[in-house]
Design an enzyme around this catalytic site. Structure first.
Site, PDB file in Angstrom:
ATOM      1  N   GLU A  39      -7.302   4.549  12.210  1.00 63.45           N
ATOM      2  CA  GLU A  39      -6.174   4.108  13.004  1.00 63.45           C
ATOM      3  C   GLU A  39      -5.711   5.274  14.213  1.00 63.45           C
ATOM      4  O   GLU A  39      -5.161   5.039  14.797  1.00 63.45           O
ATOM      5  CB  GLU A  39      -4.887   4.053  12.267  1.00 63.45           C
ATOM      6  N   ASP A  59       0.895  -1.211   0.073  1.00 63.92           N
ATOM      7  CA  ASP A  59      -0.042   0.034   0.103  1.00 63.92           C
ATOM      8  C   ASP A  59       0.852   1.314   0.110  1.00 63.92           C
ATOM      9  O   ASP A  59       1.913   1.242   0.694  1.00 63.92           O
ATOM     10  CB  ASP A  59      -1.005  -0.005   1.252  1.00 63.92           C
TER      11      ASP A  59
END
Length: 257
Positions: A129, A42
């Site tokens: 997150e 990613d």
């Protein structure tokens, strides 16, 4: 993805109870080993100019590309990464970095106006997150749910939830049974999830070295074979129904500082 180690902004909360009050995490049984796993990466602005031609030769089967963050920022490398991954035959997916303090509807509109999914693309991803001390765990989950449901309605496919193992344990386990997880756990031990949850991607390091990328990069495993990965992708009919005018996306192209 940027994991802020040790910071969550919220006090730990007990996980939701499963049937029969079962709250124990279990390691989901997965039939893969690192040597045979489907590998992906990613990327975001931190990797800057990626040479996708070289990446495609490095046994990278898929790539998740950062598209948007919060309620007004598009990653400055998104458009290039989005087009180049497709051009070089790498299965691509787009993700949104969720900001709990930002208006949820604005985050939904930013992502859906920035990302047009095509047949063969992976489902959208919500990167969760970070937290905010002014946002309670209940409010956090409510906002996440709103984003997920709206994006599901827009694209016709359920998004994947990305998070770290610790963040998952504190705030998400047992609350999102209808969605697959992508867990960041920098360890030789695979992710562990609540019995009612499932994970499909494991981000096992943020210090990967891939030919064509001049910086460290997140490396991921997909649980399953290449055929299963293909089955997870957007089908033709759904893709045709979710096309958005590029003109509508331009207003959101504010680069990150």
């Amino acid at each position: 993805m940027l994991l802020l180690a040790g910071y969550t902004g919220l006090a730990p909360e007990a996980p939701a109870a499963a049937p029969n009050d079962e709250t124990k995490e279990t390691t989901t049984s997965k039939t893969f080993t690192p040597a045979t796993a489907i590998k992906g990466i990613d990327v975001s602005r931190w990797q800057k100019h990626v040479d996708w031609a070289l990446v495609s030769e490095a046994e990278v089967a898929f790539a998740f590309v950062k598209a948007t963050q919060g309620d007004f920022r598009q990653d400055p490398f998104f458009s290039r990464n989005w087009e180049e991954t497709k051009r070089h035959g790498i299965k691509r997916g787009a993700y949104h970095f969720y900001k709990p303090e930002a208006p949820v509807q604005c985050q939904i509109e930013l992502f859906t106006n920035s990302v047009v999914l095509e047949a063969g693309d992976l489902p959208p991803v919500l990167d969760v997150e970070v937290s905010d001390p002014k946002v309670s765990p209940t409010q956090l989950r409510a906002g996440i749910k709103t984003w997920l449901e709206a994006v599901t309605a827009h694209y016709g496919v359920r998004p994947i939830i990305y998070t770290s193992q610790n963040y998952y344990r504190r705030y998400l386990q047992g609350h999102f049974n209808d969605y697959h997880f992508w867990i960041a756990r920098y360890s030789t031990v695979q992710p562990e999830v609540h019995p009612t949850d499932s994970w499909m991607f494991w981000q096992h390091t943020d210090r990967g070295k891939i030919t064509g990328i001049n910086t460290a990069v997140d490396v991921n495993y997909f649980v399953g074979d290449i055929e299963t990965l293909g089955q997870l992708c957007i089908p033709d009919m759904v893709a045709q129904e979710t096309q958005t005018s590029p003109l509508n996306r331009l207003k959101h192209m504010y680069p990150l500082p």
